[in-house]
Design a protein around this motif. Structure first.
Motif, short mmCIF file in Angstrom:
data_model
loop_
_atom_site.label_atom_id
_atom_site.label_comp_id
_atom_site.label_asym_id
_atom_site.label_seq_id
_atom_site.Cartn_x
_atom_site.Cartn_y
_atom_site.Cartn_z
N THR A 102 37.03 57.14 43.93
CA THR A 102 37.00 55.87 44.65
C THR A 102 36.65 54.73 43.70
O THR A 102 37.29 53.68 43.71
CB THR A 102 35.96 55.93 45.81
N VAL A 133 39.00 51.48 43.19
CA VAL A 133 38.58 50.17 43.72
C VAL A 133 37.26 49.68 43.13
O VAL A 133 36.64 48.77 43.67
CB VAL A 133 38.49 50.18 45.26
N LEU A 171 37.32 44.86 45.52
CA LEU A 171 36.93 44.84 46.94
C LEU A 171 36.83 43.40 47.47
O LEU A 171 37.33 43.12 48.56
CB LEU A 171 35.64 45.64 47.17
N ARG A 173 39.03 42.04 50.56
CA ARG A 173 38.35 41.39 51.68
C ARG A 173 38.94 39.99 51.95
O ARG A 173 39.18 39.62 53.10
CB ARG A 173 36.85 41.29 51.36
N LEU A 221 47.74 49.01 47.42
CA LEU A 221 46.70 48.47 48.29
C LEU A 221 47.05 47.04 48.72
O LEU A 221 46.55 46.55 49.73
CB LEU A 221 45.33 48.51 47.59
N TYR A 248 47.05 51.10 54.29
CA TYR A 248 46.13 52.00 53.59
C TYR A 248 44.81 51.30 53.24
O TYR A 248 43.74 51.90 53.25
CB TYR A 248 46.82 52.54 52.33
N SER A 302 41.70 51.48 55.46
CA SER A 302 40.77 52.61 55.35
C SER A 302 39.57 52.29 54.46
O SER A 302 38.57 53.00 54.46
CB SER A 302 41.51 53.86 54.84
N LEU A 303 39.69 51.21 53.68
CA LEU A 303 38.56 50.81 52.81
C LEU A 303 37.56 49.92 53.54
O LEU A 303 36.48 49.64 53.02
CB LEU A 303 39.07 50.06 51.59
N PRO A 314 35.47 50.35 56.00
CA PRO A 314 34.09 50.85 56.17
C PRO A 314 33.25 50.75 54.89
O PRO A 314 32.06 50.44 54.94
CB PRO A 314 34.29 52.32 56.58
N VAL A 315 33.87 50.99 53.73
CA VAL A 315 33.16 50.85 52.46
C VAL A 315 32.71 49.40 52.28
O VAL A 315 31.55 49.10 51.97
CB VAL A 315 34.05 51.26 51.26
N ILE A 316 33.65 48.48 52.50
CA ILE A 316 33.36 47.06 52.33
C ILE A 316 32.27 46.62 53.32
O ILE A 316 31.33 45.92 52.95
CB ILE A 316 34.65 46.22 52.52
#
Lengths: 107, 107
Positions: free
Chosen positions: B13, B17, B23, B27, B63, B82, B85-86, B88-90
């Motif tokens: 990961t 990213v 990120l 965003r 991405l 796709y 799916s990131l 939640p991380v952000i």
């Protein structure tokens, strides 16, 4: 929270724990690797020099606590209580990496 | 999932990213900034050169989708499905940064 604030918080987080190594190091220590060599073995590809520098940075930011024991002499690293608040970030990254690997494998 | 696997996923990961900018850029685009200048304005301190390089990298990794419109000529960037799916991380990083700022302010 405004978009501007959200962006600032995101950049703050990346400033403190961004980079290739800090989250993997914290994860390794949190998983029970307290000695320098154990941490190094748990974080693939990290060099001694980089691990040493990153541990110092994490200690300065109160994310890692370094303890020196005497008789026998040993140095141990532990994560601080504050580090535990990072576990959701780490967990989401692990899940994403797992999903990403499966997605790549599909093709 | 073994500890070794979890570490590998985490490093995957971070490889895709990680860094200071990816990120925040994702965003910014996800928040509705589709033009280069709007993205740049939304990501504090990023330079034109770095944004350009990072957008290319994100596009190569599927991405970000770059679309060129004619009459009038315009280039727009969108996040791919796709990328969602990131989120939640952000989100976890934004929450941590908010909490971190409050924690610092307390002292």
């Amino acid at each position: 929270m405004t978009e501007e604030q959200a962006m600032k918080y995101l950049q703050d987080t990346l400033f403190v724990v961004g980079g290739k190594w800090k989250l993997p190091i914290l994860r390794a220590i949190h998983s029970g690797n307290y000695r320098f060599r154990d941490i190094q073995r748990s974080v693939p590809l990290i060099t001694t020099r980089v691990l040493s520098k990153e541990l110092k940075h994490l200690e300065e930011n109160k994310l890692v606590i370094r303890t020196v024991y005497h008789s026998p002499l040993a140095v141990e690293y532990k994560v601080s209580d504050y580090t535990l608040s990072l576990l959701p970030v780490i967990k989401e990254m692990i899940l994403w990496g797992k999903n990403h690997r499966e997605k790549i494998r599909e093709k």
